[in-house]
Each structure stands twice: as structure tokens, then as C-alpha cells.
Scaffold this active site. Structure first.
Site, PDB file in Angstrom:
ATOM      1  N   PHE A 146       0.832  -1.217  -0.093  1.00 22.59           N
ATOM      2  CA  PHE A 146       0.125   0.023   0.117  1.00 22.59           C
ATOM      3  C   PHE A 146       0.963   1.317  -0.170  1.00 22.59           C
ATOM      4  CE2 PHE A 146      -4.530   0.961   1.192  1.00 22.59           C
ATOM      5  CZ  PHE A 146      -5.133  -0.148   0.476  1.00 22.59           C
ATOM      6  N   GLN A 170      -8.114  14.485   4.277  1.00 23.98           N
ATOM      7  CA  GLN A 170      -7.572  13.656   3.489  1.00 23.98           C
ATOM      8  C   GLN A 170      -8.558  13.469   2.037  1.00 23.98           C
ATOM      9  OE1 GLN A 170      -6.524   8.989   3.666  1.00 23.98           O
ATOM     10  NE2 GLN A 170      -4.667   9.919   3.560  1.00 23.98           N
ATOM     11  N   HIS A 214      -8.868  11.224  -1.117  1.00 18.41           N
ATOM     12  CA  HIS A 214      -8.231  10.089  -1.635  1.00 18.41           C
ATOM     13  C   HIS A 214      -8.215  10.339  -3.015  1.00 18.41           C
ATOM     14  CE1 HIS A 214      -8.121   5.734  -2.649  1.00 18.41           C
ATOM     15  NE2 HIS A 214      -7.958   5.474  -1.333  1.00 18.41           N
ATOM     16  N   LEU A 264     -15.803   5.149  -3.339  1.00 20.25           N
ATOM     17  CA  LEU A 264     -14.380   4.806  -3.149  1.00 20.25           C
ATOM     18  C   LEU A 264     -13.844   3.780  -4.412  1.00 20.25           C
ATOM     19  CD1 LEU A 264     -11.880   5.884  -1.494  1.00 20.25           C
ATOM     20  CD2 LEU A 264     -12.019   3.601  -0.475  1.00 20.25           C
ATOM     21  N   GLU A 318      -7.531   1.477  -2.840  1.00 19.86           N
ATOM     22  CA  GLU A 318      -6.043   1.848  -3.184  1.00 19.86           C
ATOM     23  C   GLU A 318      -5.445   0.433  -3.512  1.00 19.86           C
ATOM     24  OE1 GLU A 318      -3.843   4.351  -0.522  1.00 19.86           O
ATOM     25  OE2 GLU A 318      -2.148   3.168  -0.817  1.00 19.86           O
ATOM     26  N   ARG A 357      -1.041   9.314  -0.395  1.00 21.03           N
ATOM     27  CA  ARG A 357      -2.589   9.772  -0.896  1.00 21.03           C
ATOM     28  C   ARG A 357      -2.289  11.264  -1.182  1.00 21.03           C
ATOM     29  NH1 ARG A 357      -6.652   6.192   2.591  1.00 21.03           N
ATOM     30  NH2 ARG A 357      -6.116   4.320   1.563  1.00 21.03           N
ATOM     31  N   HIS A 405     -12.501  12.031   1.782  1.00 22.92           N
ATOM     32  CA  HIS A 405     -12.245  10.548   2.289  1.00 22.92           C
ATOM     33  C   HIS A 405     -12.037  10.247   3.860  1.00 22.92           C
ATOM     34  CE1 HIS A 405     -11.820   6.119   2.205  1.00 22.92           C
ATOM     35  NE2 HIS A 405     -10.445   6.372   2.577  1.00 22.92           N
ATOM     36  N   ARG A 416      -2.614  10.541   6.568  1.00 23.18           N
ATOM     37  CA  ARG A 416      -2.659   8.987   7.024  1.00 23.18           C
ATOM     38  C   ARG A 416      -2.368   8.091   5.975  1.00 23.18           C
ATOM     39  NH1 ARG A 416      -6.782   4.871   6.612  1.00 23.18           N
ATOM     40  NH2 ARG A 416      -7.871   6.089   5.018  1.00 23.18           N
TER      41      ARG A 416
HETATM   42  P1  FAD Z   1     -17.055   4.572  11.957  1.00 25.78           P
HETATM   43  O1  FAD Z   1     -16.831   3.121  11.322  1.00 25.78           O
HETATM   44  O2  FAD Z   1     -17.152   5.690  10.954  1.00 25.78           O
HETATM   45  O3  FAD Z   1     -18.228   4.425  12.692  1.00 25.78           O
HETATM   46  C1  FAD Z   1     -18.673   5.640  13.165  1.00 25.78           C
HETATM   47  C2  FAD Z   1     -20.164   5.295  14.474  1.00 25.78           C
HETATM   48  O4  FAD Z   1     -20.758   6.476  14.964  1.00 25.78           O
HETATM   49  C3  FAD Z   1     -21.304   4.739  13.571  1.00 25.78           C
HETATM   50  O5  FAD Z   1     -21.899   3.768  14.180  1.00 25.78           O
HETATM   51  C4  FAD Z   1     -22.251   6.010  13.403  1.00 25.78           C
HETATM   52  O6  FAD Z   1     -23.652   5.633  13.476  1.00 25.78           O
HETATM   53  C5  FAD Z   1     -22.082   6.525  14.816  1.00 25.78           C
HETATM   54  N1  FAD Z   1     -22.357   8.018  15.093  1.00 25.78           N
HETATM   55  C6  FAD Z   1     -22.004   9.188  14.359  1.00 25.78           C
HETATM   56  N2  FAD Z   1     -22.653  10.124  14.911  1.00 25.78           N
HETATM   57  C7  FAD Z   1     -23.412   9.840  15.852  1.00 25.78           C
HETATM   58  C8  FAD Z   1     -24.132  10.476  16.551  1.00 25.78           C
HETATM   59  N3  FAD Z   1     -24.394  11.727  16.648  1.00 25.78           N
HETATM   60  N4  FAD Z   1     -24.903   9.738  17.616  1.00 25.78           N
HETATM   61  C9  FAD Z   1     -24.907   8.312  17.658  1.00 25.78           C
HETATM   62  N5  FAD Z   1     -24.257   7.619  16.681  1.00 25.78           N
HETATM   63  C10 FAD Z   1     -23.306   8.319  15.799  1.00 25.78           C
HETATM   64  N6  FAD Z   1      -9.291   2.238   6.242  1.00 25.78           N
HETATM   65  C11 FAD Z   1      -8.463   1.351   6.388  1.00 25.78           C
HETATM   66  O7  FAD Z   1      -7.307   1.396   7.518  1.00 25.78           O
HETATM   67  N7  FAD Z   1      -8.174   0.454   5.600  1.00 25.78           N
HETATM   68  C12 FAD Z   1      -9.037   0.539   4.444  1.00 25.78           C
HETATM   69  O8  FAD Z   1      -8.948  -0.277   3.595  1.00 25.78           O
HETATM   70  C13 FAD Z   1     -10.056   1.589   4.504  1.00 25.78           C
HETATM   71  N8  FAD Z   1     -11.023   1.532   3.388  1.00 25.78           N
HETATM   72  C14 FAD Z   1     -11.977   2.495   3.386  1.00 25.78           C
HETATM   73  C15 FAD Z   1     -12.935   2.512   2.332  1.00 25.78           C
HETATM   74  C16 FAD Z   1     -14.169   3.221   2.519  1.00 25.78           C
HETATM   75  C17 FAD Z   1     -15.318   3.322   1.403  1.00 25.78           C
HETATM   76  C18 FAD Z   1     -14.080   4.490   3.504  1.00 25.78           C
HETATM   77  C19 FAD Z   1     -15.019   5.356   3.648  1.00 25.78           C
HETATM   78  C20 FAD Z   1     -13.150   4.413   4.584  1.00 25.78           C
HETATM   79  C21 FAD Z   1     -12.041   3.543   4.533  1.00 25.78           C
HETATM   80  N9  FAD Z   1     -11.204   3.620   5.171  1.00 25.78           N
HETATM   81  C22 FAD Z   1     -10.070   2.464   5.404  1.00 25.78           C
HETATM   82  C23 FAD Z   1     -11.156   4.370   6.528  1.00 25.78           C
HETATM   83  C24 FAD Z   1     -11.792   3.524   7.700  1.00 25.78           C
HETATM   84  O9  FAD Z   1     -12.695   2.736   7.069  1.00 25.78           O
HETATM   85  C25 FAD Z   1     -12.525   4.725   8.770  1.00 25.78           C
HETATM   86  O10 FAD Z   1     -11.522   5.508   8.921  1.00 25.78           O
HETATM   87  C26 FAD Z   1     -12.866   3.681  10.215  1.00 25.78           C
HETATM   88  O11 FAD Z   1     -13.798   2.782   9.698  1.00 25.78           O
HETATM   89  C27 FAD Z   1     -13.647   4.742  10.991  1.00 25.78           C
HETATM   90  O12 FAD Z   1     -13.950   3.785  12.188  1.00 25.78           O
HETATM   91  P2  FAD Z   1     -14.481   4.510  13.229  1.00 25.78           P
HETATM   92  O13 FAD Z   1     -14.775   3.449  14.200  1.00 25.78           O
HETATM   93  O14 FAD Z   1     -13.561   5.534  13.799  1.00 25.78           O
HETATM   94  O15 FAD Z   1     -15.988   5.302  12.955  1.00 25.78           O
END
Ligand code: FAD
Length: 574
Positions: free
Chosen positions: A121, A234, A236, A250, A253, A284, A349, A384
Site C-alpha cells: 500500500f 484527506q 483519496h 471509493l 487503493e 495519498r 475521504h 494518514r
Molecule cells: P465509523 O466506522 O465511521 O463509525 C462511526 C459510528 O458512529 C457509526 O456507528 C455511526 O452511526 C455513529 N455515529 C456518528 N454520529 C453519531 C451520533 N451523533 N449519535 C450516535 N451515533 C453516531 N481504512 C483502512 O485502514 N483501510 C481500508 O481499507 C479503508 N477503506 C475504506 C473504504 C471506504 C469506502 C471508506 C469510507 C473508508 C475506508 N477506510 C479504510 C477508513 C476507515 O474505514 C474509517 O476511518 C474507519 O472505519 C472509521 O472507524 P470509526 O470506528 O472511527 O468510525
């Protein structure tokens, strides 16, 4: 408070993505009562959308890899603005967290020896990303969810938190509403962990889903916690650009990790000009700016992107390694990626900035309030590396859950001040009572247009100042917003509060971007195109709620000598 439904927990976690679930599992294992709230259905967080993989120096494929190399790559990728201690803990602990995930039932792709397979990556010196085809996030969330639910987390789905509650200086819980019925709900908790993810929905072209409106960052800011590194958003390099309805979705990558090549409309492999060494696997920020520049200089594709081609690889290999991408392009764009190139362009992203936390415990400046995952700042600095988010969620989700449980065990039950709740209720219901004023949709789309055109990949003082004025006007419009109908199933009403968060965060991003008069990582200033190590590497921009939004230049934490030497060791050091 007796007017409203109330739930009591030792630890309340807001957000059920990877960070929230991992925090919940850890807190539960400490024997405390844990609740988790999420806006959508359990399992639908951003984490489930993650494709490419989890970065961890397991050294299964490249045996020279170790935590030191991962630490070095992360710091270099972040242009040395990272919290070094977070980067060290992350590199150290990620392999253990991945092995643990495997023990809990996650099935990764395998090497011939049966070890977890790792892929290349951008910005990672070695093949480091543990993956499940291009559906890694799905496997991760399924595993964490199964474990958490079996351990007995109380789950509150389709519930939005709109206010953090405090008892004097410390945290006391949270207030929110059930999205379906619009009923209000109070959570009393000794510790609260914010795991609400990113802010992409403030931009027009984004890979993020409707849930990512920066709520957690806005909640923390309003409660008095600091935000940090907000200028680092970021973009992407590869989102879909055609057809218009799918713009921003998306393109992982992993396509480049598996050998995909970028070309402009003249067939030139343009990364040879921007980063001849790392080419498509440059970081990125560099690849996104390169594509943007090709398009701006009229070498883009018909729909304003670049070509990304993997069709030189055998068709069955592409279908096996990138099954989601194969289907995504076939179904959404009528493109068979085993035979023809994809059209791609930058998409908003990921948020490097967020809530300022302590490296060891993930605690904010408010006692009992913790933050982890994309909502927190520090680990990634100015940019990142791909794969470093999923590992971030596991490492710091666990640390936050542990520290939140410990804090709860040592605390008395807090008292909730009902005047805070009534003030919030008044604010939430006001849009129904207004006789004139506009709906929230136009305000949201104007905000997205402003952020897209004025606070995007390339920035300058003039644009940023204009953006601040626009945001002021949008805030005034939002203060007069009007909603029709009742609280039942009312998406317009939901958007009003999301907008409130997005406007706060948009302002924090724009002010921070103005303050950083240099270009570093994902933050590119046309008027200050160079790195300014004398200032830039030595300061984080902190956003503080002092009645009005106030910016502070906080010195970057001093790194111990042995780590400094580690960074200097490699001859390729930048
Ligand atoms: P999230 O998984 O975003 O979860 C947030 C949670 O908060 C959800 O349950 C939502 O409902 C809740 N929430 C938000 N606001 C409120 C509120 N006001 N009240 C109650 N609940 C709320 N990263 C990598 O390392 N490798 C990858 O291959 C990769 N691929 C990706 C592909 C895509 C399409 C995307 C969009 C991102 C990708 N990323 C990747 C980044 C990574 O997926 C995210 O940064 C990460 O999953 C974020 O996780 P989190 O637990 O912080 O929050």
C-alpha cells in the site's frame, strides 16, 4: 430528567464502528456496564465499507518488517506532525490486535504457509496490509460485533446523540433522540467514549456515507474539549467520477497495491513525473494532487479524471483480489475492469484531525470523556497512510475502552442537570415553530459547494477567507431553519442537527487551514507551497471553545532521542 426515558451505564460509547465496538469489548471485559449508541443499524458503520486492509507489521510476507519500520513510515507519511507516542503504540500493538481478531474468528486471506497474507500500500515500505480480498472492513465489523453482542453490550440503534451532559467539570452522560419516533432519551454514564468517525458529508464529492457529519467532534468541542489538526482532510486520489450519480464512491487503493497503473488522456504514466520512485504507491496526498493537476492542465479524461488500469493482470486474478471493485464498476458504470481502465478522481475521504486526546488513555481534556478512531486526532499527523485507520481503531479503541472502564470504576454516579437538557430540547424543537425560514437541504448543499470549491485539495488565503464569510452566512441561515411535519420519521429534522455539527466542523477546518501558512501532507497552500519546518513541524493547531472559536498553536510533543535516531536511520529519510 424523569420526563424522558433514561438509561444508566458505567461506560457509554457513541458510535458502533470498529473503534466503538473494540472499546465496548474492552470495557465489558473489565466487568462494567456498557452501552453503545449508533445513528444507523448495528453493523452499518463506515468500518464495514473499508476495503484494502489493516496495516500491521506482522512480517509474514516481507520478513524484514517490524514495528520500527511501521513507526517510521507512519511518521514520514504524517510529515512528522504525528503524536509520536501514538505512532509508537500503534506500530507496536497493531500485530497483536490483528492476531486477536483472528482468534475471535476473522478469516483473512492466507499465504501458502497459512499465515495472514499482506499486500503493498502507498507509503508502507513493506507488504503490510492484512486483508480479506477488498472486503476487509466487513470481516472486521462482523467479528467485533459478534463478540461484543455475545459479551452483553446494550445496543441503542438508530439513535442520534445531540449533546454531551456534564456534572460540573466532568462528564455525566449524553442526550439524544430515537430517529424513528423522534422521542428524546437520556444516557447517564460515568465515562463516555466518542467513536463517531469522520466529517466527509460537509464536502460535495466524498466517499463517506450520510452518517459522517462530524457529530462527535462537534459534541466534544461544545462540551469544552479541544480539537486538533483540523486542517488535515484527506482527499483519496481515486473515487469514481462517472456516471454523476456515483461520483465520489471509493476505488480502493488495493487496485494500485495489486499493480494498477494511472494514465492521463494521452496515455502517459504521469506519476513518473511526480514521484518517479514510488509511482502509483506514493502517499495519498501526492497522488491526489497529481491527478488534480493533470485534470487542471487539460490532460484529464472526458469526465474530468484519470485512467486507472489493472486490465494487464489476468482476469481471474483481478476478480479474486478485487471482487467488490469488479462488481462496483460493472454494475454502476458498465465498465469491465478486467478489460478496460476505470476513470477516477479525488474524493473527500478521511479526517486526520479531530478530538485532542492523551496517547496512553485516549482521554480528552474533560475528565471521563474519551475519543478513539477517526473522531480522534494525533496518530496520523498531516496525512494518514492507507490501512492505518483500521489498525488505529483496534489499538486505540481498546485503550479507550480500558481507560473508560477504569475511570468509571473510580467515580461516583454523576448528577444530570436538567436545565442542559431543556436548553437542548428547546433548540431542537425550534425549527418546527418557525413560521418562515428555509428548509435544511439547500443550506447543506451550499455548504458542500463552499467546502468543495474553497477548502479543497489546493487552498489559498483569499479562498479560505471567502469560505469563512460563506460559513457565517450559512450559520445565520441555519439559525432560522424551518422544518415541516412532526418528529416522526422526519429526515429534514435529522439534517438540522447534522448541519449544526457540519457547520461547526467546517469552521474549525477553515480557520485551521488559514492558520497553517505552509504546505504539509494533505494541507496544500498555493500561497505557501513549501514545508516550513521551523514552524510547521513544531506546532499543532488546536481549536478551543472559549465562548467563541479560538485557535492555539500548541508545541508538538518532544520525541525521545532513540526514536529520533530511528527516524534518521534509513538512507531514504526525508
Ligand atoms: P465509523 O466506522 O465511521 O463509525 C462511526 C459510528 O458512529 C457509526 O456507528 C455511526 O452511526 C455513529 N455515529 C456518528 N454520529 C453519531 C451520533 N451523533 N449519535 C450516535 N451515533 C453516531 N481504512 C483502512 O485502514 N483501510 C481500508 O481499507 C479503508 N477503506 C475504506 C473504504 C471506504 C469506502 C471508506 C469510507 C473508508 C475506508 N477506510 C479504510 C477508513 C476507515 O474505514 C474509517 O476511518 C474507519 O472505519 C472509521 O472507524 P470509526 O470506528 O472511527 O468510525
Amino acid at each position: 430528567t424523569s420526563k424522558y426515558e433514561i438509561h444508566e451505564h458505567d461506560v457509554l460509547i457513541i458510535g458502533a464502528g470498529g473503534a466503538g465496538l473494540r472499546a465496548a469489548i474492552e470495557a465489558l471485559s473489565q466487568g462494567v456496564r456498557v452501552g453503545i449508541v449508533c445513528k444507523s443499524l448495528l453493523g452499518k458503520a463506515h468500518t464495514v465499507m473499508a476495503e484494502g486492509g489493516i496495516a500491521a507489521a506482522m512480517a509474514n510476507v516481507d520478513t524484514s518488517d517490524d514495528w520500527r519500520a511501521h513507526f517510521r513510515d507512519t511518521m514520514r507519511g504524517g510529515k512528522f506532525l504525528n503524536n509520536w507516542r501514538m505512532a509508537q503504540l500503534h506500530a507496536h500493538e497493531a500485530p497483536e490486535r490483528v492476531r486477536e481478531l483472528e482468534q475471535w474468528g476473522a478469516l483473512f486471506d492466507r499465504t501458502e504457509n497459512g499465515d495472514i497474507l499482506q499486500r503493498a500500500f502507498g507509503g508502507h515500505t513493506f507488504k503490510r496490509l492484512c486483508h480479506v480480498g477488498d472486503r476487509t472492513g466487513l470481516e472486521m465489523i462482523r467479528t467485533l460485533q459478534d463478540r461484543g453482542v455475545h459479551m452483553g453490550i446494550d445496543v441503542y440503534m438508530e439513535c442520534t446523540v445531540t449533546r454531551l451532559l456534564k456534572d460540573g467539570g466532568r462528564i455525566a452522560g449524553a442526550f439524544g433522540y430515537w430517529r424513528e419516533q423522534g422521542r428524546f432519551v437520556v444516557f447517564r454514564a460515568k465515562s463516555v467514549v466518542i467513536c463517531t468517525g469522520g466529517i466527509g458529508k460537509a464536502w460535495k464529492i466524498t466517499s463517506n456515507s450520510w452518517e459522517y457529519t462530524g457529530d462527535g467532534m462537534a459534541l466534544a468541542y461544545e462540551a469544552g474539549a479541544d480539537l486538533m489538526d483540523m486542517e488535515f482532510v484527506q482527499f483519496h486520489p481515486t473515487g469514481m467520477v462517472w456516471p454523476p450519480g456515483v461520483q465520489g464512491i471509493l476505488v480502493t487503493e488495493a487496485v494500485r497495491g495489486e499493480g494498477g497503473i494511472l494514465r492521463n488522456k494521452n496515455g502517459e504514466r504521469f506519476m513518473e513525473r511526480y514521484d518517479p520512485k514510488k509511482l502509483e504507491l506514493s502517499t495519498r496526498d501526492v497522488v491526489a494532487r497529481s491527478i488534480y493537476t493533470e485534470v487542471r492542465e487539460d490532460r484529464g479524461t472526458e469526465h474530468g479524471g484519470a485512467f486507472l488500469d489493472i486490465s494487464h493482470k489476468p482476469a481471474d486474478y483481478v476478480k479474486r483480489k478485487l471482487p467488490s471493485m469488479y462488481h462496483q464498476f460493472l454494475e454502476l458504470a458498465d465498465v469491465d475492469i478486467t478489460r478496460e481502465p476505470m476513470e477516477v478522481g479525488p474524493t473527500c475521504h478521511y479526517m486526520m484531525g479531530g478530538i485532542r486526546v492523551d496517547a496512553e488513555t485516549a482521554q480528552t481534556s474533560i475528565p471521563g470523556l474519551f475519543a478513539a478512531g477517526e473522531a480522534a486526532a494525533g496518530l496520523h499527523g498531516a496525512n494518514r497512510l492507507g490501512g492505518n485507520s483500521l489498525s488505529d481503531l483496534l489499538v486505540f479503541g481498546r485503550r479507550a475502552g480500558l481507560a473508560a472502564a477504569e475511570h468509571a470504576r473510580g467515580s461516583e454516579t454523576p448528577t444530570i442537570d436538567s436545565s442542559h437538557i431543556e436548553a437542548t430540547v428547546g433548540q431542537m424543537l425550534a425549527p418546527f415553530e418557525r413560521l418562515d425560514g428555509e428548509g435544511p437541504y439547500a443550506i447543506h448543499s451550499d455548504l458542500q459547494a463552499t467546502m468543495q470549491s474553497l477548502v479543497g485539495i489546493f487552498r489559498c488565503e483569499e479562498d479560505l477567507r471567502r469560505a469563512l464569510l460563506e460559513i457565517e452566512t450559512l450559520k445565520e441561515r441555519a439559525a432560522r431553519v424551518r422544518v415541516e411535519g412532526s418528529r416522526l420519521f422526519n429526515p429534514g429534522w435529522h439534517l438540522v442537527w447534522d448541519l449544526h455539527s457540519m457547520l461547526t466542523i467546517a469552521e474549525a477546518v477553515t480557520r485551521s487551514a488559514l492558520a497553517r501558512r505552509e504546505s504539509r501532507g494533505a494541507h496544500s497552500r498555493i500561497d505557501y507551497p513549501a514545508l516550513d519546518d521551523a514552524w510547521g513541524k513544531k506546532h499543532n493547531v488546536v481549536v478551543r471553545n472559549a465562548g467563541t472559536m479560538t485557535l492555539i498553536e500548541a508545541p508538538v510533543l518532544e520525541m525521545p532521542d532513540e526514536l529520533r535516531q530511528l527516524l534518521a536511520e534509513d538512507s531514504g529519510a526525508k
